[in-house]
Motif scaffolding. Structure first.
Motif, PDB file in Angstrom:
ATOM      1  N   GLU A  42       0.851  -1.190   0.000  1.00 37.34           N
ATOM      2  CA  GLU A  42       0.000   0.000   0.000  1.00 37.34           C
ATOM      3  C   GLU A  42       0.883   1.234   0.000  1.00 37.34           C
ATOM      4  OE1 GLU A  42      -2.518   0.269   3.420  1.00 37.34           O
ATOM      5  OE2 GLU A  42      -1.007  -0.510   4.772  1.00 37.34           O
ATOM      6  N   MET A  43       0.312   2.353  -0.392  1.00 36.39           N
ATOM      7  CA  MET A  43       1.092   3.563  -0.593  1.00 36.39           C
ATOM      8  C   MET A  43       1.252   4.359   0.692  1.00 36.39           C
ATOM      9  SD  MET A  43       2.832   5.292  -2.655  1.00 36.39           S
ATOM     10  CE  MET A  43       2.410   4.409  -4.148  1.00 36.39           C
ATOM     11  N   ASP A  44       2.455   4.932   0.869  1.00 37.10           N
ATOM     12  CA  ASP A  44       2.679   5.991   1.845  1.00 37.10           C
ATOM     13  C   ASP A  44       3.817   6.848   1.302  1.00 37.10           C
ATOM     14  OD1 ASP A  44       5.054   4.621   2.355  1.00 37.10           O
ATOM     15  OD2 ASP A  44       4.458   3.930   4.345  1.00 37.10           O
ATOM     16  N   THR A  45       4.234   7.867   2.042  1.00 38.93           N
ATOM     17  CA  THR A  45       5.235   8.800   1.533  1.00 38.93           C
ATOM     18  C   THR A  45       6.557   8.105   1.242  1.00 38.93           C
ATOM     19  OG1 THR A  45       4.216  10.611   2.766  1.00 38.93           O
ATOM     20  CG2 THR A  45       6.472  10.958   1.990  1.00 38.93           C
ATOM     21  N   PHE A  46       7.006   7.243   2.178  1.00 37.15           N
ATOM     22  CA  PHE A  46       8.271   6.553   1.984  1.00 37.15           C
ATOM     23  C   PHE A  46       8.212   5.665   0.749  1.00 37.15           C
ATOM     24  CE2 PHE A  46      11.030   2.877   2.494  1.00 37.15           C
ATOM     25  CZ  PHE A  46      12.250   3.480   2.752  1.00 37.15           C
ATOM     26  N   ARG A  47       7.143   4.878   0.619  1.00 37.59           N
ATOM     27  CA  ARG A  47       7.044   3.952  -0.518  1.00 37.59           C
ATOM     28  C   ARG A  47       6.882   4.706  -1.843  1.00 37.59           C
ATOM     29  NH1 ARG A  47       3.216   1.230   3.196  1.00 37.59           N
ATOM     30  NH2 ARG A  47       4.475  -0.177   4.479  1.00 37.59           N
ATOM     31  N   GLN A  48       6.223   5.863  -1.800  1.00 36.72           N
ATOM     32  CA  GLN A  48       6.105   6.684  -3.013  1.00 36.72           C
ATOM     33  C   GLN A  48       7.491   7.081  -3.514  1.00 36.72           C
ATOM     34  OE1 GLN A  48       3.298   7.701  -4.751  1.00 36.72           O
ATOM     35  NE2 GLN A  48       4.610   8.741  -6.228  1.00 36.72           N
ATOM     36  N   THR A  49       8.349   7.506  -2.583  1.00 38.63           N
ATOM     37  CA  THR A  49       9.709   7.891  -2.958  1.00 38.63           C
ATOM     38  C   THR A  49      10.488   6.693  -3.473  1.00 38.63           C
ATOM     39  OG1 THR A  49       9.656   9.614  -1.262  1.00 38.63           O
ATOM     40  CG2 THR A  49      11.803   9.035  -2.152  1.00 38.63           C
ATOM     41  N   VAL A  63      14.671  -0.480 -19.083  1.00 39.27           N
ATOM     42  CA  VAL A  63      13.815  -1.639 -18.855  1.00 39.27           C
ATOM     43  C   VAL A  63      12.404  -1.170 -18.505  1.00 39.27           C
ATOM     44  CG1 VAL A  63      15.767  -3.007 -18.042  1.00 39.27           C
ATOM     45  CG2 VAL A  63      14.310  -1.851 -16.370  1.00 39.27           C
ATOM     46  N   GLN A  64      11.465  -2.106 -18.554  1.00 37.18           N
ATOM     47  CA  GLN A  64      10.068  -1.798 -18.267  1.00 37.18           C
ATOM     48  C   GLN A  64       9.750  -2.139 -16.815  1.00 37.18           C
ATOM     49  OE1 GLN A  64       7.222  -3.397 -21.065  1.00 37.18           O
ATOM     50  NE2 GLN A  64       5.639  -3.546 -19.501  1.00 37.18           N
ATOM     51  N   LEU A  65       9.103  -1.216 -16.138  1.00 40.86           N
ATOM     52  CA  LEU A  65       8.678  -1.436 -14.749  1.00 40.86           C
ATOM     53  C   LEU A  65       7.206  -1.064 -14.627  1.00 40.86           C
ATOM     54  CD1 LEU A  65       9.403  -1.962 -11.690  1.00 40.86           C
ATOM     55  CD2 LEU A  65       9.733   0.514 -11.528  1.00 40.86           C
ATOM     56  N   ASP A  66       6.381  -2.000 -14.189  1.00 41.53           N
ATOM     57  CA  ASP A  66       4.965  -1.741 -13.939  1.00 41.53           C
ATOM     58  C   ASP A  66       4.716  -1.825 -12.440  1.00 41.53           C
ATOM     59  OD1 ASP A  66       4.714  -1.736 -16.664  1.00 41.53           O
ATOM     60  OD2 ASP A  66       3.841  -3.738 -16.787  1.00 41.53           O
ATOM     61  N   VAL A  67       3.930  -0.892 -11.916  1.00 39.13           N
ATOM     62  CA  VAL A  67       3.625  -0.856 -10.488  1.00 39.13           C
ATOM     63  C   VAL A  67       2.149  -1.154 -10.273  1.00 39.13           C
ATOM     64  CG1 VAL A  67       3.674   0.529  -8.380  1.00 39.13           C
ATOM     65  CG2 VAL A  67       5.413   0.888 -10.152  1.00 39.13           C
ATOM     66  N   LYS A  68       1.868  -2.092  -9.377  1.00 41.87           N
ATOM     67  CA  LYS A  68       0.493  -2.405  -9.004  1.00 41.87           C
ATOM     68  C   LYS A  68       0.359  -2.304  -7.491  1.00 41.87           C
ATOM     69  CE  LYS A  68      -0.327  -5.449 -12.968  1.00 41.87           C
ATOM     70  NZ  LYS A  68      -0.803  -6.794 -13.407  1.00 41.87           N
ATOM     71  N   ASP A  69      -0.620  -1.542  -7.041  1.00 42.12           N
ATOM     72  CA  ASP A  69      -0.829  -1.288  -5.622  1.00 42.12           C
ATOM     73  C   ASP A  69      -1.942  -2.196  -5.096  1.00 42.12           C
ATOM     74  OD1 ASP A  69      -1.200  -0.290  -3.079  1.00 42.12           O
ATOM     75  OD2 ASP A  69      -1.445   1.798  -3.698  1.00 42.12           O
ATOM     76  N   ALA A  70      -1.603  -3.066  -4.141  1.00 42.08           N
ATOM     77  CA  ALA A  70      -2.594  -3.980  -3.562  1.00 42.08           C
ATOM     78  C   ALA A  70      -3.532  -3.283  -2.597  1.00 42.08           C
ATOM     79  CB  ALA A  70      -1.892  -5.129  -2.850  1.00 42.08           C
ATOM     80  N   GLU A  71      -3.217  -2.053  -2.224  1.00 40.86           N
ATOM     81  CA  GLU A  71      -4.048  -1.251  -1.317  1.00 40.86           C
ATOM     82  C   GLU A  71      -4.359  -2.009  -0.026  1.00 40.86           C
ATOM     83  OE1 GLU A  71      -7.352  -0.194  -3.829  1.00 40.86           O
ATOM     84  OE2 GLU A  71      -6.279   1.528  -4.658  1.00 40.86           O
ATOM     85  N   GLY A  72      -3.333  -2.704   0.481  1.00 41.50           N
ATOM     86  CA  GLY A  72      -3.469  -3.405   1.753  1.00 41.50           C
ATOM     87  C   GLY A  72      -4.176  -4.742   1.673  1.00 41.50           C
ATOM     88  N   SER A  73      -4.541  -5.193   0.481  1.00 38.77           N
ATOM     89  CA  SER A  73      -5.282  -6.442   0.305  1.00 38.77           C
ATOM     90  C   SER A  73      -4.345  -7.591  -0.063  1.00 38.77           C
ATOM     91  CB  SER A  73      -6.341  -6.278  -0.787  1.00 38.77           C
ATOM     92  OG  SER A  73      -6.847  -7.539  -1.191  1.00 38.77           O
TER      93      SER A  73
END
Length: 326
Positions: A42-49, A63-73
């Motif tokens: 899940e996102m917070d300030t530290f993880r955003q950076t 290279v290719q990087l895709d980000v998927k946020d589980a939102e705590g699930s």
């Protein structure tokens, strides 16, 4: 400045593909493009950076990087990993929703190697060349906090400590707490933990807990917090109670912008810089080597057993806080 990278991308940009923009083709894995999935808890300030640093490194490396946020699930994160092979990913960067799900996450990823980030699994879950951890050695942060206290209170034979911790079972909570306790107790001084509880990284929760402590009338010589947000909560409670913060050192971890500002004001005594930039960069560089079938031996911070890529913590106090402030 150590923390030059600001918040450049909005949450809406998570999941976007990052490609090279300057010259040349993409790095290849056995003749194919390197494709990395970052499965965030899940996102917070530290993880955003951290994510921004990972994206920047991926772009620079082509290279290719895709980000998927589980939102705590946990369910979301497991599904991300289950579909990773079909979606053509070579490597997964994973900030696990829960340390208890690591076995399930590994099974869900099939044959795709995983580089765990942000929360370190138990060592028995790691294997060179397949499942590793890229991050900072959490016990080092607690050690630095304890060393600051011991230096500042060198004339005391007995120290009364308030200790506020992150979430129960989190690797950072356990590492930072154990590092602080072991260093304090190895000093030969009598260490009394007059109040100790989990404030779950939360500023308001830490404030409420310290208010409870103040009602006990017990004496504290210092307050050690597992992160800056909790330290700021303690500072809020102290200010409302009229406590002189020059006489009660409050310590945090992360060197956040607010934490550094508190040190500059003289409210917080000490923090420890955890490099989200360094962690994001190290994780992507390790992932590229995995994807290309290369050894990690030449990568800075890699351990002899190949299970960890360590990014050092750094001490921050009033003497050097300007180096870490935006």
């Amino acid at each position: 400045m150590r923390k030059k990278l600001g918040i450049l991308l909005s949450f809406a940009m998570l999941g976007m593909m990052v490609f090279t923009g300057c010259g040349g083709g993409k790095a290849t894995a056995s003749g194919k493009e390197v494709k990395i999935l970052l499965a965030l808890n899940e996102m917070d300030t530290f993880r955003q950076t951290l994510i921004e640093a990972a994206q920047k490194t991926a772009e620079e490396e082509g290279v290719q990087l895709d980000v998927k946020d589980a939102e705590g699930s946990i369910e979301n994160q497991v599904n991300f990993l289950k579909s990773a092979e079909e979606d053509g990913y070579n490597v997964i960067l994973c900030s696990a929703v829960s340390a208890e799900t690591v076995v399930e996450l590994k099974a869900s990823a099939g044959d795709i190697p995983i580089i765990f980030i942000n929360s370190c699994p138990e060592e028995k879950q790691l294997r060179e060349g397949e499942y590793i951890y890229a991050g900072s050695r959490e016990s080092e942060a607690g050690q630095y906090q304890a060393e600051y206290i011991l230096d500042r209170m060198a004339d005391k034979d007995e120290i009364n400590v308030v200790l506020l911790k992150g979430p129960k079972g989190h690797s950072a909570t356990e590492g930072r707490t154990n590092g602080a306790k072991q260093t304090l107790e190895a000093s030969g001084k009598k260490i009394n933990y007059v109040f100790e509880d989990y404030a779950n990284w939360e500023q308001d929760q830490a404030k409420s807990m310290f208010e409870i402590f103040l009602k006990t009338g017990a004496k504290a010589d210092c307050v050690i917090c597992n992160n800056d947000s909790m330290a700021l909560g303690v500072i809020d409670a102290c200010k409302e109670a009229g406590i002189d913060l020059s006489e009660l050192p409050v310590l945090g971890v992360d060197a956040t912008a607010d934490g550094c500002a508190a040190i500059q004001k003289g409210d917080m005594a000490f923090t420890v810089y955890q490099s989200a930039l360094g962690q994001g960069e190290a994780a992507v560089k390790a992932a590229i080597k995995f994807a290309k079938g290369e050894s990690l031996d030449a990568l800075e911070g890699v351990t002899e057993d190949g299970k960890y890529v360590w990014v050092p913590f750094e001490r921050v106090d009033k003497s050097n806080v300007s180096d870490y402030s935006n």
